[in-house]
Scaffold this motif. Structure first.
Motif, PDB file in Angstrom:
ATOM      1  N   SER B 108       0.829  -1.208   0.000  1.00 56.85           N
ATOM      2  CA  SER B 108       0.000   0.000   0.000  1.00 56.85           C
ATOM      3  C   SER B 108       0.863   1.257   0.000  1.00 56.85           C
ATOM      4  O   SER B 108       0.589   2.202  -0.735  1.00 56.85           O
ATOM      5  CB  SER B 108      -0.989  -0.005   1.174  1.00 56.85           C
ATOM      6  N   VAL B 109       1.934   1.280   0.793  1.00 57.83           N
ATOM      7  CA  VAL B 109       2.773   2.486   0.827  1.00 57.83           C
ATOM      8  C   VAL B 109       3.484   2.674  -0.508  1.00 57.83           C
ATOM      9  O   VAL B 109       3.513   3.781  -1.061  1.00 57.83           O
ATOM     10  CB  VAL B 109       3.786   2.421   1.993  1.00 57.83           C
ATOM     11  N   CYS B 110       4.045   1.576  -1.039  1.00 56.91           N
ATOM     12  CA  CYS B 110       4.801   1.696  -2.282  1.00 56.91           C
ATOM     13  C   CYS B 110       3.921   2.110  -3.462  1.00 56.91           C
ATOM     14  O   CYS B 110       4.396   2.724  -4.409  1.00 56.91           O
ATOM     15  CB  CYS B 110       5.499   0.384  -2.621  1.00 56.91           C
ATOM     16  N   THR B 111       2.654   1.754  -3.427  1.00 56.49           N
ATOM     17  CA  THR B 111       1.767   2.145  -4.524  1.00 56.49           C
ATOM     18  C   THR B 111       1.184   3.523  -4.264  1.00 56.49           C
ATOM     19  O   THR B 111       1.063   4.330  -5.177  1.00 56.49           O
ATOM     20  CB  THR B 111       0.591   1.145  -4.642  1.00 56.49           C
ATOM     21  N   ALA B 112       0.819   3.765  -3.009  1.00 57.24           N
ATOM     22  CA  ALA B 112       0.056   4.980  -2.720  1.00 57.24           C
ATOM     23  C   ALA B 112       0.904   6.237  -2.817  1.00 57.24           C
ATOM     24  O   ALA B 112       0.433   7.258  -3.320  1.00 57.24           O
ATOM     25  CB  ALA B 112      -0.563   4.875  -1.335  1.00 57.24           C
ATOM     26  N   VAL B 113       2.160   6.170  -2.380  1.00 54.98           N
ATOM     27  CA  VAL B 113       2.968   7.390  -2.387  1.00 54.98           C
ATOM     28  C   VAL B 113       3.183   7.930  -3.807  1.00 54.98           C
ATOM     29  O   VAL B 113       2.889   9.102  -4.070  1.00 54.98           O
ATOM     30  CB  VAL B 113       4.284   7.185  -1.608  1.00 54.98           C
ATOM     31  N   PRO B 114       3.638   7.089  -4.749  1.00 49.57           N
ATOM     32  CA  PRO B 114       3.759   7.621  -6.120  1.00 49.57           C
ATOM     33  C   PRO B 114       2.417   8.091  -6.696  1.00 49.57           C
ATOM     34  O   PRO B 114       2.362   9.136  -7.342  1.00 49.57           O
ATOM     35  CB  PRO B 114       4.284   6.431  -6.924  1.00 49.57           C
ATOM     36  N   LEU B 115       1.352   7.336  -6.434  1.00 52.53           N
ATOM     37  CA  LEU B 115       0.044   7.732  -6.975  1.00 52.53           C
ATOM     38  C   LEU B 115      -0.411   9.059  -6.377  1.00 52.53           C
ATOM     39  O   LEU B 115      -0.942   9.921  -7.078  1.00 52.53           O
ATOM     40  CB  LEU B 115      -1.005   6.657  -6.680  1.00 52.53           C
ATOM     41  N   GLY B 116      -0.199   9.226  -5.073  1.00 52.59           N
ATOM     42  CA  GLY B 116      -0.586  10.475  -4.412  1.00 52.59           C
ATOM     43  C   GLY B 116       0.176  11.648  -4.992  1.00 52.59           C
ATOM     44  O   GLY B 116      -0.390  12.711  -5.259  1.00 52.59           O
ATOM     45  N   ILE B 117       1.487  11.444  -5.217  1.00 53.30           N
ATOM     46  CA  ILE B 117       2.306  12.517  -5.796  1.00 53.30           C
ATOM     47  C   ILE B 117       1.817  12.835  -7.203  1.00 53.30           C
ATOM     48  O   ILE B 117       1.642  14.000  -7.569  1.00 53.30           O
ATOM     49  CB  ILE B 117       3.793  12.109  -5.819  1.00 53.30           C
ATOM     50  N   LEU B 118       1.568  11.780  -7.971  1.00 47.16           N
ATOM     51  CA  LEU B 118       1.098  11.978  -9.351  1.00 47.16           C
ATOM     52  C   LEU B 118      -0.217  12.764  -9.354  1.00 47.16           C
ATOM     53  O   LEU B 118      -0.387  13.699 -10.143  1.00 47.16           O
ATOM     54  CB  LEU B 118       0.915  10.612 -10.025  1.00 47.16           C
ATOM     55  N   ALA B 119      -1.130  12.388  -8.447  1.00 41.17           N
ATOM     56  CA  ALA B 119      -2.422  13.075  -8.401  1.00 41.17           C
ATOM     57  C   ALA B 119      -2.231  14.551  -8.061  1.00 41.17           C
ATOM     58  O   ALA B 119      -2.838  15.424  -8.676  1.00 41.17           O
ATOM     59  CB  ALA B 119      -3.335  12.409  -7.382  1.00 41.17           C
ATOM     60  N   ALA B 120      -1.359  14.826  -7.099  1.00 48.71           N
ATOM     61  CA  ALA B 120      -1.146  16.215  -6.697  1.00 48.71           C
ATOM     62  C   ALA B 120      -0.477  16.994  -7.823  1.00 48.71           C
ATOM     63  O   ALA B 120      -0.808  18.153  -8.084  1.00 48.71           O
ATOM     64  CB  ALA B 120      -0.296  16.270  -5.434  1.00 48.71           C
ATOM     65  N   LYS B 121       0.484  16.347  -8.512  1.00 49.00           N
ATOM     66  CA  LYS B 121       1.202  17.031  -9.589  1.00 49.00           C
ATOM     67  C   LYS B 121       0.273  17.381 -10.741  1.00 49.00           C
ATOM     68  O   LYS B 121       0.398  18.421 -11.363  1.00 49.00           O
ATOM     69  CB  LYS B 121       2.332  16.135 -10.106  1.00 49.00           C
ATOM     70  N   SER B 122      -0.643  16.460 -11.049  1.00 52.07           N
ATOM     71  CA  SER B 122      -1.532  16.698 -12.187  1.00 52.07           C
ATOM     72  C   SER B 122      -2.881  17.199 -11.687  1.00 52.07           C
ATOM     73  O   SER B 122      -3.916  16.822 -12.212  1.00 52.07           O
ATOM     74  CB  SER B 122      -1.696  15.416 -12.989  1.00 52.07           C
ATOM     75  N   HIS B 123      -2.835  18.023 -10.672  1.00 53.03           N
ATOM     76  CA  HIS B 123      -4.061  18.541 -10.052  1.00 53.03           C
ATOM     77  C   HIS B 123      -5.009  19.141 -11.085  1.00 53.03           C
ATOM     78  O   HIS B 123      -4.630  20.026 -11.848  1.00 53.03           O
ATOM     79  CB  HIS B 123      -3.673  19.609  -9.031  1.00 53.03           C
ATOM     80  N   GLY B 124      -6.230  18.602 -11.101  1.00 52.62           N
ATOM     81  CA  GLY B 124      -7.236  19.132 -12.014  1.00 52.62           C
ATOM     82  C   GLY B 124      -7.105  18.612 -13.435  1.00 52.62           C
ATOM     83  O   GLY B 124      -7.861  19.007 -14.312  1.00 52.62           O
ATOM     84  N   LYS B 125      -6.134  17.729 -13.673  1.00 51.68           N
ATOM     85  CA  LYS B 125      -5.970  17.202 -15.032  1.00 51.68           C
ATOM     86  C   LYS B 125      -6.398  15.738 -15.082  1.00 51.68           C
ATOM     87  O   LYS B 125      -6.951  15.206 -14.135  1.00 51.68           O
ATOM     88  CB  LYS B 125      -4.514  17.354 -15.475  1.00 51.68           C
ATOM     89  N   LYS B 126      -6.072  15.096 -16.204  1.00 47.29           N
ATOM     90  CA  LYS B 126      -6.578  13.755 -16.472  1.00 47.29           C
ATOM     91  C   LYS B 126      -6.200  12.750 -15.385  1.00 47.29           C
ATOM     92  O   LYS B 126      -7.042  12.053 -14.841  1.00 47.29           O
ATOM     93  CB  LYS B 126      -6.043  13.288 -17.834  1.00 47.29           C
ATOM     94  N   TRP B 127      -4.893  12.702 -15.042  1.00 47.44           N
ATOM     95  CA  TRP B 127      -4.439  11.692 -14.083  1.00 47.44           C
ATOM     96  C   TRP B 127      -5.096  11.889 -12.724  1.00 47.44           C
ATOM     97  O   TRP B 127      -5.439  10.933 -12.038  1.00 47.44           O
ATOM     98  CB  TRP B 127      -2.922  11.725 -13.958  1.00 47.44           C
TER      99      TRP B 127
END
Lengths: 370, 313, 272
Positions: B108-127
């Motif tokens: 869960s940590v290894c998957t969630a941290v990159p996904l959380g970062i990706l979501a924050a980076k692409s805030h309001g966009k497709k990802w």
């Protein structure tokens, strides 16, 4: 001093800059047709009430405008030599990043929140050195200690490993300055650098900035609402009102021969011992919000001398003395009788009195409407 | 020091509450617990024998004191069904449940941290949109159904994993790992959703703070701002969430073990409840609950130790 | 962003509404009797006769799922009602009285929260013989702490507000202050908590029933249907899909609804 400026190379040249707030239906100008320049080693003060666009203007010099704003018209040129000048308004993000912190650096208002609480002071100071100058960790640390000494921070070696919350506000602002001057930038922008600090600390911070200017020849743009501070530090002053420059001149011009009614109002609102016991002067009303700004002079609604033409047309910045410009129809008319300084000074005092009365009236109605 | 003292008092009270609850739960049964266990056909001798074994023939407070004293020494009595000490039964199941929960935590940590970062980076966009839809589903899908689907897809259709054949770690670590991968994934999915949502919100909050502007004014790239400046601040609160998650994972494994027929705490507890094996139920519930409470306590302290702002005060 | 926010509200209402419709229809009409067995029609694939196939006893899956919605709603609404009532009493007492009462109640709430949810439910369930009633009680107890916390912080926040002081000044009693002055201000956070507790209730009920410790036969439950379906995963994989999908949709619906209401409130608050 004033005479030297003209021959010195311009390090920053802003021409007719317009910054807009992107809206759904309309675009509103936050900064509207501002032209400014800073020469090498010069300190320019930008003064105005909060909401007049001075912070936005300063952020635009680093390409750090908030996402909701963008430059739409005008130019910002930066360069230590004329043939090296770069158009900051046209640069790509990657090119801008090479200038930020290296050529143009900034000190922000609130030292309590402007530092990262979970990184050491050492890391935050050396970061720029390693990025821009390619220093190794050791080189950067040594340089950081040097910088700490320069800004007057005690026990610099220990400071490297400490965290921001362990320092007082004044010390943090010294750290902020150390970060800003780390790569020996040509231009230092300080946005209200002392507003969040105690009075005694304010003086110390100013002293540090003065030393940097004198030792390194760094040009400084000092942004403040505090005319006293500006007077102490600056060579020239630009008075900003509602996104426009309304008057610009040397410190002596602005303080001894103010021409624009707004400048006069500002000067009259400085408390001084000789006015002890008197009620403090204040300019009635407030800076108009973005959507309230008109085609005419934005100060007209608050101006004692507003004429018909003021509401229809915007007065242009016109010279009223050597290196002294102002944008007011009244002054331009009077400017025909140029050189008659005593006359205008008398008038300035007169306006102060009148403004004082109107302000009381405005307060009265304000209280009633509340 | 004040904080630690208060935190210790809370810890003590919580454990006390758990102990009392676990004890009384089996004393508030209407009628005779021995009768409830043995059924109405039991003879009087049988009942008397069981009462003596359970200790229910003595006054309530004496029972509690006795039970508590033994529990403090990790002696939870003897299982009625297996006729073995409860502790021994529990210990024999530790490797399964612990490895399952730990693997799920790592996933869960290894998957969630990159996904959380990706979501924050692409805030309001497709990802960002895709990830937020994903997290909503992650929170809504019951983990045991996810387990069934994983069995269906990877076990029965693709045949990548053999299902329902647990191999002990002592026998073959590789096969053991293989047998807990699917349940760990099923267990991790809701926790991934929790961490992603939390990390995303924290990072977006951090990106609006003044220190980010300072970092930008130094000429740092957005990349190093996000990975060094923001992440360092955003990950600290995530540690607390991960700690709470470990408790959730331990509890969640009780159900998931049933789906994959893994011989861990879950199957032991369900069997014990089915058999009305009260000493075993009590011992298991108490041990799991206290473990979770202590983990949360440790996480809380380590969070304070890791946060320089609190540590050095 | 605004579109996104009302999006969760709309989608959440849609899912929950759909579920309600299914449940209401099931009260009056199901394609087959939910407990009618037919040995000859065991484990049939979805087709024109049985839209979602049949289970290991030849019962119609669609009919059982529809009736299962009744169970989910019954367990959800009664346990939320229990949690809300107890949580309201605890939260109001703690927030309004304060002092050692607050300290005591909140420590107890913390302790209850420290217990992993499913473990507490299993403990409570193991005391009595499993049935729907005790499942409801167990889930209700689980949701007390979250209600108590939300209500306590709401009461604390508004207790000293000017309008509450004013009401007290003109002689309003405690009952009046709590129900007339404070309650309307915290109602939206209570509704949000209720929606989220509802989804938790559905999840926990499904898990308990899956373990065979929740709703007992012959009452149909989505969780227990999954348990039965797992035994026939090879022969009838479709049987395991429909109940799980319905659990997911209902949990998703209530979660989105809760999020949507909270965002709506945040927007209203920000707007003034």
């Amino acid at each position: 001093m004033v005479g030297n400026q003209v021959e010195r190379q311009k390090i920053l040249d802003i021409r007719n800059l317009r910054i807009e707030l992107k809206g759904r239906r309309e675009r509103l100008a936050v900064v509207d047709g501002v032209s400014l320049s800073v020469s090498q080693g010069e300190t320019l003060g930008i003064v105005g009430e909060s909401g007049c666009g001075k912070s936005v203007l300063s952020l635009s010099m680093l390409g750090l405008l908030p996402k909701a704003m963008e430059i739409n018209g005008g130019e910002i040129w930066y360069g230590e030599r004329e043939d090296e000048a770069q158009p900051l308004h046209l640069l790509k993000p990657k090119e801008l990043r090479k200038i930020r912190g290296r050529e143009v650096a900034m000190v922000f208002q609130d030292p309590m929140s402007s530092l990262n609480n979970s990184l050491t002071i050492g890391y935050q100071v050396t970061e720029g050195l390693r990025l821009h100058l390619g220093y190794s960790r050791q080189e950067a640390a040594a340089q950081a200690i040097e910088l700490f000494r320069k800004v007057g921070l005690a026990r610099p070696e220990k400071l490297l490993k400490e965290y921001p919350h362990q320092l007082s506000g004044g010390m943090r602002q010294r750290v902020m300055i150390a970060i800003a001057i780390a790569c020996n930038p040509g231009l230092l922008i300080a946005d209200e650098p002392t507003t969040a600090l105690d009075v005694t600390i304010q003086a110390q911070i100013l002293e540090v900035m003065r030393q940097i200017r004198d030792q390194d020849g760094t040009s400084i743009v000092l942004i403040s609402h505090d005319l006293g501070l500006i007077a102490e530090m600056c060579d020239r002053i630009a008075v900003m009102y509602a996104g426009r420059i309304v008057e610009e001149g040397s410190v002596a011009d602005i303080f001894d021969r103010p021409r624009h009614p707004y400048t006069i109002g500002l000067l009259n609102s400085i408390p001084s011992p000789s006015h002890k016991g008197h009620r403090l002067h204040s300019i009635p009303g407030a800076v108009p919000a973005l959507h309230e700004r008109s085609v005419g002079c934005n100060f007209a609604p608050r101006c004692q001398y507003a004429m018909e033409c003021c509401r229809i047309e915007q007065p242009k910045l016109s010279p009223v003395g050597f290196g002294h410009t102002t944008s007011c129809f009244l002054v331009v008319e009077e400017g025909v009788r140029k050189g008659d300084n005593r006359n205008t000074a008398d008038r300035a005092e007169g306006t102060g009195e009148v403004l004082y009365e109107t302000s009381v009236a405005a307060e009265g109605t304000g209280a009633a409407s509340r | 020091m004040n904080y630690y003292a208060r935190r210790l008092v809370t810890l003590f009270l919580t454990v006390l509450f758990v102990v009392v609850l676990t004890f009384t739960a089996f004393r508030i049964i209407p009628g005779n617990p021995a009768l409830a266990i043995l059924g109405t056909e039991a003879s009087n001798e049988q009942i008397a024998l069981l009462e003596a074994k359970l200790g229910t023939d003595r006054p309530l407070l004496v029972q509690f004191g006795h039970w508590l004293g033994n529990a403090a020494l990790l002696d939870f009595g003897e299982s009625l069904r297996f006729s073995e000490p409860v502790l021994k039964l529990i210990v024999s199941r530790v490797p399964v449940t612990l490895s399952l929960a730990l693997l799920a935590l790592v996933i869960s940590v290894c998957t969630a941290v990159p996904l959380g970062i990706l979501a924050a980076k692409s805030h309001g966009k497709k990802w960002d949109a895709l990830i937020s839809i994903g997290t909503q589903f992650g929170l809504a899908i019951p983990s045991f159904w996810m387990g069934i689907i994983l069995i269906l897809v990877f076990g029965l259709t693709l045949r990548w994993f053999s299902v329902s054949s647990y191999v002990p770690w002592s026998e073959s670590p590789i096969l053991a790992l293989k047998s807990i991968v699917l349940p760990a994934v099923a267990l991790a999915i809701p926790q991934i959703a929790v961490i992603v949502r939390y990390l995303r919100t924290t990072m977006l909050e951090q990106l609006n703070l003044d220190y980010v502007r300072t970092a930008r004014s130094k000429g740092l790239s957005e990349r190093s701002i996000q990975y060094i400046h923001v992440l360092k601040n955003a990950l600290l609160p995530v540690i607390t969430i991960v700690g709470i998650n470990f408790g959730e994972l331990l509890a969640g494994s009780l159900v998931i073990e049933q789906v994959f027929t893994l011989p861990g705490f879950g199957s032991l507890l369900i069997t014990a409840i089915g058999n009305r094996d009260y000493p075993l139920v009590q011992g298991l519930v108490l041990l799991i609950a206290v473990t979770v409470i202590i983990i949360n306590f440790i996480v809380d302290l380590s969070y304070r130790w890791l946060d320089p702002k609190i540590r050095l005060k | 962003m605004r579109i996104n926010k009302s999006f969760s509200l709309v989608l959440g209402s849609l899912f929950v509404g759909l579920l309600l419709v299914i449940m209401i229809i099931s009260l009056f009409y199901t394609p087959y009797g939910e407990n009618v067995m037919s040995i000859t029609e065991r484990l049939q694939a979805p087709g024109s006769a049985h839209w979602l196939g049949t289970d290991n006893f030849g019962r119609d899956v669609l009919s059982r799922i529809m009736v299962g919605a009744q169970t989910a709603f019954l367990v959800g609404s009664i346990s939320v009602a229990i949690g809300l009532t107890c949580g309201f009493i605890v939260g109001t007492l703690a927030g309004y009285v304060g002092g050692w009462v607050d300290e005591l109640l909140m420590r107890a709430t913390d302790a209850l929260l420290a217990f992993p949810g499913i473990l507490l439910a299993l403990l409570l369930v193991s005391i009595f013989k499993p049935n729907m009633f005790q499942t409801i009680i167990a889930i209700g107890v689980l949701s007390v702490p979250s209600f108590a916390r939300v209500i306590r912080s709401g009461v604390l926040q508004h207790r000293e507000a000017d309008y509450v002081r004013a009401a007290r000044g003109i002689g309003a009693g405690h009952f009046n202050v709590i129900f007339i002055q404070i309650l309307p201000n915290i109602i939206s956070s209570i509704i949000t908590t209720a929606a989220l507790s509802f989804s938790t209730a559905i999840l926990v009920e499904a898990a308990l029933s899956y373990l065979g410790l929740g709703v007992q036969p012959p009452d149909p439950s989505w969780g227990r249907m999954l348990n039965e379906a797992q035994g026939y995963l090879n022969k009838a994989p479709w049987y395991a899909l429909a109940p799980g999908l319905l659990i997911t949709l209902s949990v998703l619906g209530f979660n989105l609804l809760g999020d949507g209401i909270r965002d709506l409130r945040d927007n209203v608050n920000r707007g003034g």
